[in-house]
Scaffold this active site. Sequence first.
Site, PDB file in Angstrom:
ATOM      1  N   TYR A  71      37.084   0.469 -37.333  1.00  0.00           N
ATOM      2  CA  TYR A  71      36.224  -0.530 -36.701  1.00  0.00           C
ATOM      3  C   TYR A  71      37.000  -1.795 -36.354  1.00  0.00           C
ATOM      4  CZ  TYR A  71      32.286  -3.608 -35.773  1.00  0.00           C
ATOM      5  OH  TYR A  71      31.407  -4.482 -35.174  1.00  0.00           O
ATOM      6  N   PHE A 123      34.442  -8.888  -4.823  1.00  0.00           N
ATOM      7  CA  PHE A 123      33.789  -7.593  -4.787  1.00  0.00           C
ATOM      8  C   PHE A 123      32.426  -7.732  -5.444  1.00  0.00           C
ATOM      9  CE2 PHE A 123      33.340  -2.930  -5.550  1.00  0.00           C
ATOM     10  CZ  PHE A 123      33.296  -2.606  -4.211  1.00  0.00           C
ATOM     11  N   ASP A 124      31.645  -6.658  -5.436  1.00  0.00           N
ATOM     12  CA  ASP A 124      30.220  -6.762  -5.726  1.00  0.00           C
ATOM     13  C   ASP A 124      29.913  -7.317  -7.114  1.00  0.00           C
ATOM     14  OD1 ASP A 124      31.052  -4.436  -7.037  1.00  0.00           O
ATOM     15  OD2 ASP A 124      29.640  -3.113  -6.013  1.00  0.00           O
ATOM     16  N   ASP A 214      41.682 -10.980 -10.231  1.00  0.00           N
ATOM     17  CA  ASP A 214      40.906  -9.756 -10.407  1.00  0.00           C
ATOM     18  C   ASP A 214      41.891  -8.616 -10.207  1.00  0.00           C
ATOM     19  OD1 ASP A 214      39.360  -7.483 -10.173  1.00  0.00           O
ATOM     20  OD2 ASP A 214      37.858  -8.371  -8.862  1.00  0.00           O
ATOM     21  N   ALA A 216      42.166  -5.279 -10.836  1.00  0.00           N
ATOM     22  CA  ALA A 216      41.820  -3.865 -10.923  1.00  0.00           C
ATOM     23  C   ALA A 216      42.888  -2.959 -10.309  1.00  0.00           C
ATOM     24  CB  ALA A 216      40.477  -3.610 -10.253  1.00  0.00           C
ATOM     25  N   LYS A 257      40.589   1.706 -12.670  1.00  0.00           N
ATOM     26  CA  LYS A 257      41.303   1.911 -11.410  1.00  0.00           C
ATOM     27  C   LYS A 257      42.779   2.203 -11.694  1.00  0.00           C
ATOM     28  CE  LYS A 257      37.462  -0.334  -9.880  1.00  0.00           C
ATOM     29  NZ  LYS A 257      36.385  -0.836 -10.793  1.00  0.00           N
ATOM     30  N   HIS A 452      22.578  -2.657  -3.903  1.00  0.00           N
ATOM     31  CA  HIS A 452      23.022  -1.417  -3.285  1.00  0.00           C
ATOM     32  C   HIS A 452      23.138  -0.269  -4.276  1.00  0.00           C
ATOM     33  CE1 HIS A 452      26.597  -3.493  -4.708  1.00  0.00           C
ATOM     34  NE2 HIS A 452      27.278  -2.358  -4.678  1.00  0.00           N
TER      35      HIS A 452
END
Length: 464
Positions: A71, A123-124, A214, A216, A257, A452
Amino acid sequence: MRYIPEPFKIKMIEPIRITTKEERRQAVEASGYNNFGLRSDDVYIDLLTDSGTSALSDQQWAGMILGDEAYSGGRSYYRLLEVATGIFGYDYIQPVHQGRAAEKVLFPLIVTPGQYVVSNTFFDTTRGHTMIAGGTPIDLVCEEGKDPATYADFKGNMDVPALEAFIAEHGAPNIGAIVMTITNNSVGGQPVSVANLREVSRIGREHGILVIIDAARYAENAYFVKQREPEFADASIREITREIFALGDVFTMSAKKDAIVSMGGLIAVRDQTTHADLIAGIKGLVVPNEGFITYGGLSGRDLEALATGLEEGLNEDYLRYRIGQHQYLASRLDEYGIGYQNPVGGHGVYIDAAALLPHIPWYQFPGHALAVELYLEAGIRSCEIGSYLLDPDPITGEQPRATSEFTRLAVPRRVYTQGHLDVVAEALRAIKERAHTVPGYEIVEQGKVLRHFTAKLRPVQHEA
């Protein structure tokens, strides 16, 4: 273009079902004409996203057996720290269960309600978490990124003069952060140059504004830098990556990604002395929202797979093949006169749906219309990146219009072959031949944020 052969061999297969057109029609109607609502069993080639859909390597599977499921303080956590610190050079690394979890933790700590957050393009989920935190997202992509047909090396760049003008107009205290998305997903997976990042970093530090990367698709961006930015022609992908991340203060990452895992994400802070309060805030939100800080919502085996995937994603032979797949598909589309964001990006091909379906107005979402038609034609699942992706203004209800109306073909890593890409190209050729028959779509049900994913739509007759 010659198809670049895979730098790997296949050791396991997953059968996929081939459906009839009538079965696909029934399936998409049942989904509310929303490809996110389709069952994966009804999809032949799944290009909806490259996020968490890639094939793990033998080393990743082997490492998962060694995952320490303690844990707190598990050895898999410390292995991840060692690998991530070695690649990125940041003082603090925090695992979380995926990219939007990183945003959920970080953005309430950096955005004061009423502030702006500026990006080369959000991005979204990043846009959504900016708004949830009370901020206003502002996109300032370079002019080259707005023209799909014209080639430019770095269409993902920030419009630096526009950024400087925005800061001068609104004042640095009213800007919570600058977010640099690499590669720039909404603009077509387009790369950002190191030169552009240096300018943005300089501006952020001059004005005391936090610069967030960001990250990714950090490895794909580094590969493009090596190919297109002469300063880095002889640098390794790892060296370029270190140079890129030295220009940020914080990064968030969906590890699903470029780290080639099914689940996982990271938050990282470069300087723990300067940003000690921010690190404390991250820990304070991770524990109640994600789990203890040494696992952050991930199992030990997830942490092991992530540590290995971070390394594998930097392999240049793999990146050459990865981006070469998209270049091959684009060359097939060139044969048929089908437009796309040129050049292709790092994680897929973005079809210029507005050009392919000129009879469909932007408010009837040509990118979404083409995505539905691709599924009906050949069982290919994709998604729209355009006006449908953009939520209405929460105050005025006004529907924003995107700069471009794309259908994104996001290719999972190490999954599909040349034959699959040929099926995609032939399906688009067939749709082009009857493009005038493709209907537009209108929304009949939608959520307030990130609509979306769950909206319901219906086809409408296109306007004359």
